[in-house]
Motif scaffolding. Structure first.
Motif, PDB file in Angstrom:
ATOM      1  N   MET A 188      31.052 -69.332  17.864  1.00 11.90           N
ATOM      2  CA  MET A 188      31.225 -68.860  16.402  1.00 11.90           C
ATOM      3  C   MET A 188      30.640 -67.679  16.265  1.00 11.90           C
ATOM      4  SD  MET A 188      32.401 -70.325  13.689  1.00 11.90           S
ATOM      5  CE  MET A 188      32.561 -70.081  11.799  1.00 11.90           C
ATOM      6  N   LEU A 189      31.565 -66.648  15.716  1.00 14.04           N
ATOM      7  CA  LEU A 189      31.462 -65.221  15.430  1.00 14.04           C
ATOM      8  C   LEU A 189      30.798 -65.055  14.004  1.00 14.04           C
ATOM      9  CD1 LEU A 189      31.181 -62.308  16.361  1.00 14.04           C
ATOM     10  CD2 LEU A 189      33.765 -62.070  15.699  1.00 14.04           C
ATOM     11  N   TYR A 190      29.527 -64.660  13.951  1.00 12.89           N
ATOM     12  CA  TYR A 190      29.179 -63.743  12.403  1.00 12.89           C
ATOM     13  C   TYR A 190      28.961 -62.345  12.668  1.00 12.89           C
ATOM     14  CZ  TYR A 190      27.791 -68.780  11.519  1.00 12.89           C
ATOM     15  OH  TYR A 190      27.514 -70.121  11.290  1.00 12.89           O
ATOM     16  N   PRO A 212      30.412 -65.822   8.788  1.00  8.73           N
ATOM     17  CA  PRO A 212      31.116 -66.331   9.857  1.00  8.73           C
ATOM     18  C   PRO A 212      32.499 -65.831   9.557  1.00  8.73           C
ATOM     19  CG  PRO A 212      30.556 -67.800   8.159  1.00  8.73           C
ATOM     20  CD  PRO A 212      29.741 -66.342   7.586  1.00  8.73           C
ATOM     21  N   ALA A 213      33.076 -65.568  10.828  1.00  9.37           N
ATOM     22  CA  ALA A 213      34.785 -65.416  11.033  1.00  9.37           C
ATOM     23  C   ALA A 213      35.330 -66.864  10.990  1.00  9.37           C
ATOM     24  CB  ALA A 213      35.157 -64.923  12.374  1.00  9.37           C
ATOM     25  N   PRO A 214      36.479 -67.057  10.099  1.00 12.80           N
ATOM     26  CA  PRO A 214      37.239 -68.451  10.193  1.00 12.80           C
ATOM     27  C   PRO A 214      37.703 -68.666  11.411  1.00 12.80           C
ATOM     28  CG  PRO A 214      38.226 -66.598   9.081  1.00 12.80           C
ATOM     29  CD  PRO A 214      37.008 -65.982   9.410  1.00 12.80           C
ATOM     30  N   PRO A 269      35.293 -76.499  10.278  1.00  9.28           N
ATOM     31  CA  PRO A 269      35.056 -76.268   8.725  1.00  9.28           C
ATOM     32  C   PRO A 269      34.202 -74.947   8.491  1.00  9.28           C
ATOM     33  CG  PRO A 269      34.330 -78.497   9.666  1.00  9.28           C
ATOM     34  CD  PRO A 269      34.836 -77.860  10.765  1.00  9.28           C
ATOM     35  N   ALA A 270      34.381 -74.476   7.417  1.00  6.92           N
ATOM     36  CA  ALA A 270      33.985 -73.295   7.100  1.00  6.92           C
ATOM     37  C   ALA A 270      32.279 -73.196   6.950  1.00  6.92           C
ATOM     38  CB  ALA A 270      34.212 -72.614   5.619  1.00  6.92           C
ATOM     39  N   ARG A 271      31.675 -72.217   7.572  1.00  5.16           N
ATOM     40  CA  ARG A 271      30.423 -72.188   7.600  1.00  5.16           C
ATOM     41  C   ARG A 271      29.742 -71.365   6.671  1.00  5.16           C
ATOM     42  NH1 ARG A 271      28.440 -73.438  13.023  1.00  5.16           N
ATOM     43  NH2 ARG A 271      29.921 -74.899  13.785  1.00  5.16           N
TER      44      ARG A 271
END
Length: 269
Positions: A1-3, A14-16, A21-23
């Motif tokens: 997961m990229l932030y 967070p990148a979608p 689910p969205a973070r």
């Protein structure tokens, strides 16, 4: 997961990802992700959630963090695993930097509110916010991130020489920002053509005069640092004195290098 870090460098956003689910954004000053970003160091996730946080870098420029799930049984302290994590963070950073100019998706993710036109122009002029090489780190930031106008900076490192410039044009509006862009372009042009500080400042004067209404001007500090000796040559054109810092404290003001129409050479320290 990229932030990715937002423009004020307060949140990791967070990148979608399709199907996930969205973070929530991660605060830089009070989360494990933020600690990874601040210290530029991999951080193991808490017990019960196997994984690791990795800093995402383009060279020395911090862009965000990666949250990576790790299978059970993987030794997070294994040097080979640690090196692969480091390479993953750097590769991700290089890909972000390479792809970002081709669309607005990453930029829209990083901005948390609308930006003024003046601020939009200034951010287009900036070099990478952080650069590092042996014996030198350069870092800069424009604040307020969404409303800044008429302030700019630039740098270049070639061989054993680092070239630095900080500019402030009058009028904190779009007109002042355009004038700052003209001054910055003149600076880069003369520097890239091999001219010294005084000739560069003179050319900047000429272009500012040609593109102003006679009431606007720009102040600035230009500098050349020899990396092999630590010798700094600088020229101050109406700007507040630069501050020499040691151990997080102001050691002294650099009050020399004042340029006027009668000056012939920059000061040295």
């Amino acid at each position: 997961m990229l932030y990715l870090i937002d423009y004020e460098q307060r949140l990791l956003v967070p990148a979608p990802v399709t199907g996930i689910p969205a973070r929530r954004p991660q605060a830089v000053d009070r989360t494990l992700a933020g600690r990874c970003f601040r210290h530029v160091q991999a951080m193991a996730s808490p017990a019960g959630t196997p994984g690791v946080w990795l800093p995402v870098l383009d060279g020395a420029d911090r862009l965000g963090v990666l949250e990576v799930a790790v299978p059970e049984g993987v030794d997070l302290d294994d040097p080979v695993f640690a090196e692969r994590c480091r390479l993953l963070g750097h590769l991700t950073g290089h890909l972000i930097t390479a792809k970002r100019p081709y669309g607005d998706a990453l930029d829209q993710l990083m901005r948390r509110r609308p930006r003024t036109v003046a601020s939009e122009l200034l951010h287009q002029l900036l070099p990478p916010l952080t650069f590092a090489c042996e014996g030198l780190v350069v870092s800069g930031l424009l604040q307020p991130a969404y409303d800044v106008a008429a302030d700019a900076f630039n740098y270049s490192v070639v061989g054993d020489s680092a070239h630095l410039a900080i500019l402030d044009a009058t009028g904190h509006d779009l007109g002042g920002t355009v004038l700052a862009a003209v001054a910055l372009s003149a600076y880069c042009n003369r520097r890239r053509n091999g001219h010294g500080l005084y000739d560069t400042a003179t050319a900047m004067d000429e272009h500012i005069a040609a593109h102003s209404d006679g009431e606007r001007f720009a102040t600035g500090v230009l500098g050349e640092l020899q990396l092999c000796t630590g010798r700094l040559r600088y020229l101050n054109a109406g700007h507040p004195a630069p501050l020499l810092m040691r151990d997080g404290k102001v050691a002294k003001e650099l009050k020399g290098g004042r340029r006027s129409c009668h000056s012939r050479s920059p000061d040295r320290s």
